[in-house]
Design an enzyme around this catalytic site. Structure first.
Site, PDB file in Angstrom:
ATOM      1  N   TYR A  69      -2.030  21.465  -8.534  1.00 34.51           N
ATOM      2  CA  TYR A  69      -2.839  20.923  -7.718  1.00 34.51           C
ATOM      3  C   TYR A  69      -4.597  20.269  -8.260  1.00 34.51           C
ATOM      4  O   TYR A  69      -4.701  19.635  -7.626  1.00 34.51           O
ATOM      5  CB  TYR A  69      -2.989  21.975  -7.016  1.00 34.51           C
ATOM      6  CG  TYR A  69      -3.867  21.811  -5.807  1.00 34.51           C
ATOM      7  CD1 TYR A  69      -3.493  21.865  -4.254  1.00 34.51           C
ATOM      8  CD2 TYR A  69      -4.735  22.022  -5.526  1.00 34.51           C
ATOM      9  CE1 TYR A  69      -3.678  21.208  -3.383  1.00 34.51           C
ATOM     10  CE2 TYR A  69      -5.944  21.772  -4.879  1.00 34.51           C
ATOM     11  CZ  TYR A  69      -5.480  21.447  -3.607  1.00 34.51           C
ATOM     12  OH  TYR A  69      -5.476  21.028  -2.032  1.00 34.51           O
ATOM     13  N   PHE A  98      -9.030  -7.787   6.459  1.00 29.23           N
ATOM     14  CA  PHE A  98      -7.240  -7.341   6.075  1.00 29.23           C
ATOM     15  C   PHE A  98      -7.757  -7.073   7.695  1.00 29.23           C
ATOM     16  O   PHE A  98      -8.397  -6.320   8.008  1.00 29.23           O
ATOM     17  CB  PHE A  98      -6.781  -6.572   5.249  1.00 29.23           C
ATOM     18  CG  PHE A  98      -5.386  -6.482   5.803  1.00 29.23           C
ATOM     19  CD1 PHE A  98      -4.436  -6.808   5.876  1.00 29.23           C
ATOM     20  CD2 PHE A  98      -4.809  -4.274   5.966  1.00 29.23           C
ATOM     21  CE1 PHE A  98      -3.094  -7.442   5.658  1.00 29.23           C
ATOM     22  CE2 PHE A  98      -3.657  -4.617   5.512  1.00 29.23           C
ATOM     23  CZ  PHE A  98      -2.640  -5.578   6.050  1.00 29.23           C
ATOM     24  N   ASP A  99      -6.677  -6.269   8.349  1.00 25.82           N
ATOM     25  CA  ASP A  99      -6.632  -6.185   9.819  1.00 25.82           C
ATOM     26  C   ASP A  99      -6.891  -4.401   9.301  1.00 25.82           C
ATOM     27  O   ASP A  99      -7.637  -4.069  10.295  1.00 25.82           O
ATOM     28  CB  ASP A  99      -5.517  -6.287  10.312  1.00 25.82           C
ATOM     29  CG  ASP A  99      -4.130  -5.482   9.860  1.00 25.82           C
ATOM     30  OD1 ASP A  99      -4.070  -5.431   8.695  1.00 25.82           O
ATOM     31  OD2 ASP A  99      -3.029  -5.355  10.417  1.00 25.82           O
ATOM     32  N   ASP A 146     -11.733  -5.766  -1.767  1.00 20.99           N
ATOM     33  CA  ASP A 146     -10.575  -5.207  -0.697  1.00 20.99           C
ATOM     34  C   ASP A 146      -9.147  -5.585  -2.949  1.00 20.99           C
ATOM     35  O   ASP A 146      -8.681  -6.936  -2.608  1.00 20.99           O
ATOM     36  CB  ASP A 146     -10.636  -5.251   0.044  1.00 20.99           C
ATOM     37  CG  ASP A 146      -8.935  -5.425   0.712  1.00 20.99           C
ATOM     38  OD1 ASP A 146      -8.641  -4.260  -0.207  1.00 20.99           O
ATOM     39  OD2 ASP A 146      -9.356  -5.402   1.623  1.00 20.99           O
ATOM     40  N   ALA A 184      -6.036  -5.244  -3.239  1.00 22.59           N
ATOM     41  CA  ALA A 184      -5.126  -5.336  -2.722  1.00 22.59           C
ATOM     42  C   ALA A 184      -3.482  -6.087  -3.931  1.00 22.59           C
ATOM     43  O   ALA A 184      -2.907  -5.643  -4.566  1.00 22.59           O
ATOM     44  CB  ALA A 184      -3.905  -5.158  -1.904  1.00 22.59           C
ATOM     45  N   LYS A 230       0.824  -2.524  -2.941  1.00 24.31           N
ATOM     46  CA  LYS A 230       0.740  -4.113  -3.418  1.00 24.31           C
ATOM     47  C   LYS A 230       1.728  -4.948  -5.245  1.00 24.31           C
ATOM     48  O   LYS A 230       2.806  -3.820  -5.594  1.00 24.31           O
ATOM     49  CB  LYS A 230      -0.256  -5.329  -3.232  1.00 24.31           C
ATOM     50  CG  LYS A 230      -0.378  -4.723  -1.364  1.00 24.31           C
ATOM     51  CD  LYS A 230       0.090  -4.476   0.012  1.00 24.31           C
ATOM     52  CE  LYS A 230      -0.029  -4.684   0.771  1.00 24.31           C
ATOM     53  NZ  LYS A 230      -1.578  -4.127   1.782  1.00 24.31           N
ATOM     54  N   HIS A 239       0.243  -5.425  16.994  1.00 25.92           N
ATOM     55  CA  HIS A 239       0.710  -4.955  16.850  1.00 25.92           C
ATOM     56  C   HIS A 239       1.786  -4.613  15.960  1.00 25.92           C
ATOM     57  O   HIS A 239       2.617  -4.685  16.655  1.00 25.92           O
ATOM     58  CB  HIS A 239       0.550  -6.393  15.842  1.00 25.92           C
ATOM     59  CG  HIS A 239      -0.195  -6.339  14.870  1.00 25.92           C
ATOM     60  ND1 HIS A 239      -0.787  -5.857  14.356  1.00 25.92           N
ATOM     61  CD2 HIS A 239       0.786  -6.707  13.516  1.00 25.92           C
ATOM     62  CE1 HIS A 239      -0.944  -5.308  12.418  1.00 25.92           C
ATOM     63  NE2 HIS A 239       0.123  -6.345  11.859  1.00 25.92           N
TER      64      HIS A 239
HETATM   65  C1  LIG Z   1      -2.295  -3.994   2.521  1.00 23.39           C
HETATM   66  C2  LIG Z   1      -3.323  -3.979   2.401  1.00 23.39           C
HETATM   67  C3  LIG Z   1      -4.077  -3.418   2.748  1.00 23.39           C
HETATM   68  C4  LIG Z   1      -4.619  -1.497   3.434  1.00 23.39           C
HETATM   69  O1  LIG Z   1      -3.508  -0.487   2.712  1.00 23.39           O
HETATM   70  P1  LIG Z   1      -1.994  -0.136   3.207  1.00 23.39           P
HETATM   71  O2  LIG Z   1      -1.625   0.678   1.387  1.00 23.39           O
HETATM   72  O3  LIG Z   1      -1.833  -0.659   4.214  1.00 23.39           O
HETATM   73  O4  LIG Z   1      -3.175   1.089   3.356  1.00 23.39           O
HETATM   74  C5  LIG Z   1      -5.898  -2.977   3.228  1.00 23.39           C
HETATM   75  N1  LIG Z   1      -6.242  -4.703   2.345  1.00 23.39           N
HETATM   76  C6  LIG Z   1      -5.592  -5.575   2.294  1.00 23.39           C
HETATM   77  C7  LIG Z   1      -5.880  -7.229   1.729  1.00 23.39           C
HETATM   78  C8  LIG Z   1      -4.042  -5.271   1.549  1.00 23.39           C
HETATM   79  O5  LIG Z   1      -2.878  -5.998   1.557  1.00 23.39           O
END
Ligand SMILES: *Cc1c(COP(=O)(O)O)cnc(C)c1O
Length: 458
Positions: free
Chosen positions: A72, A124-125, A214, A216, A257, A449
């Site tokens: 843990y 990103f969304d 960000d 990913a 990703k 969406h």
């Molecule tokens: C996928 C993504 C996110 C969010 O990540 P999740 O793992 O889907 O929660 C944030 N920013 C970018 C650029 C992404 O491609």
């Protein structure tokens, strides 16, 4: 004779997939309210809905699962992950989270407040959702060229420094940080140059603001810097990644990703105040600080995935497959966001379905047509995803309307790419006869969406 290019891996395990008839697909899609997120995966032949969490782990990652420490507190797997992240990014503090949006939620709970403005390149969304949900504003400062889908420039994901500086001058007091998304997903998986990251850093320093990446697809971004930007051809992906992160104060990461795991994410930063401020939210929303929503085994697999996917061969195999699909679309004359992005091809739906009015969502209509044609599931990145303006509640038609074909990492072969291209060509060839799209029957107030219910117009 020059030897052709081939994958830098071989296949050790396979998963059968199944074709279907058009009649079956008509029925299934109707039951799904013409929203492909509502389909069952078994109803899909080639699944390009996302490259998130859909990659194939390597034998070393699978072996890593067995080595996971599920303690843990203070698990060995956490420290292995933390050490790997520190080595790749230079960031001292690491908070694991269950995925990327959770990293946003934890960090933004500390950093973003009502009335704030967060400038950056196309958020990103989920990122936008976490900003707007806190009654703050996500200000898009992407270069204008990103909107011209047929324009071929190497770093179409860049921040426009002039737009950013204007925001800093006019709204500086409301700006908690600058956000740079690498690669720029919303603009088509387009990379951001090192030069641009340096310009953003210089502006941030001038106005005393921190910079958050960000991240990913940071490894894919590093690949593009190596192959497209002057002075980087001789550097390794790991060296380039280190240099990129040297220009930021911290990062949020969806490990689904470029970490090539099925679930996971993290925050990493050099700022002690961010770590101290965010860690309480991690405990509240995610879990204790040394697992934050992840299993020990998943942290182990992520550490290995991050290491593997910052090697050139792995990235070259990946990006060249995306480029291969693009080349097929070129042969057939199908317009997409050029040049091909890192993780996906974004078909320019308004140039394909020229007879469908924007109020009837051309990209969603194209998504439907491609599924009915061959059981291929893409994803609309367009007017539906853009949600309504939070103030006026009007649909936002000012962005691009794209069908995204996201390619999972190490999953499909080039033969699958051939099928995808041929199916799109068949839809393209009958584009003149497609004159009606869809209307919204039901939608959620935010991030609609995923759950929107549509009716097909005829
Ligand atoms: C996928 C993504 C996110 C969010 O990540 P999740 O793992 O889907 O929660 C944030 N920013 C970018 C650029 C992404 O491609």
């Amino acid at each position: 004779m020059e030897l052709p290019f081939a994958e830098s891996w071989k296949i050790k395990m396979v998963e059968p997939i199944r074709k279907s008839t058009r009649q079956e697909r008509e029925q299934w899609l109707k039951e799904a309210h013409y929203n492909v997120f509502q389909l069952r995966a078994e109803q899909v032949y080639i699944d390009l809905i996302t490259d998130s969490g859909t990659g194939a782990m390597s034998d070393r990652q699978w072996a890593g699962l067995m080595m996971g420490d599920e303690s843990y507190a203070g698990a060995r797997s956490f420290f292995r992950l933390k050490d790997t992240i520190r080595r790749l990014t230079g960031f001292e503090y690491v908070i694991p989270t269950h995925q990327g949006r959770a990293a946003e939620n934890v960090l933004f709970s500390y950093l973003v407040h009502e009335g704030d403005v967060v400038p950056g390149n196309s958020h990103f969304d989920t990122t936008k959702g976490h900003i707007e949900g806190r009654k703050a504003k996500a200000l898009d400062c992407t270069i204008d060229e990103a909107r011209q889908t047929q324009l071929e420039i190497p770093f179409k994901g860049n921040v426009d420094p002039a737009k950013l500086e204007r925001a800093l001058q006019e709204q500086g007091e409301h700006i908690p940080f600058i956000l740079v998304t690498i690669t720029n997903n919303t603009a088509g998986g387009q990379p951001v140059s090192m030069q641009n990251l340096r310009e953003v850093r210089a502006l941030a320093d001038k106005y005393g603001k921190p910079v958050l990446f960000d991240s990913a697809r940071f490894a894919e971004n590093a690949y593009f810097i190596k192959t497209r930007e002057e002075g980087y051809a001789g550097k390794s992906i790991k060296e380039i990644a280190r240099e990129m992160f040297g220009l930021a104060d911290g990062m949020t990461m969806s490990a689904k990703k470029d970490g090539i795991v099925n679930m996971g994410g993290f925050i990493a930063t050099r700022r002690e105040d961010w770590y101290e401020g965010a860690k309480g939210y991690c405990v509240q929303y995610e879990g204790y600080l040394t697992y934050g929503g992840m299993n020990g085994r998943d942290m182990e697999a992520l550490a290995i995935g991050l290491d593997e996917n910052t090697e050139f061969d792995n990235l070259e195999t990946r990006i060249r497959q995306v480029a291969y699909l693009a080349q097929k679309l070129d042969e057939y004359g199908i317009p997409y966001q050029r040049p091909a992005g890192g993780h996906a091809i974004f078909v320019d739906a308004t140039r394909v379905l020229t007879h469908v009015p924007r109020e009837e969502f051309p990209a969603q209509t194209l998504t439907i047509e491609l599924y009915l044609e061959a059981g291929i599931r893409g994803c609309e990145i367009g007017y539906l995803l853009a949600d309504r303006d939070p103030m006026t509640r009007q649909n936002r038609f000012d962005g691009l309307d794209l069908l995204r074909l996201a390619i999972p990492r190490r999953v499909y072969t080039d033969n699958h790419m051939n099928v995808i291209a041929a199916a799109l060509k068949n839809v393209y060839d009958r584009r003149e006869s497609i004159t009606r799209g869809v209307r919204i029957a039901w939608e959620a107030p935010l991030m609609r969406h995923f759950t929107v219910q549509l009716e097909r117009l005829s």
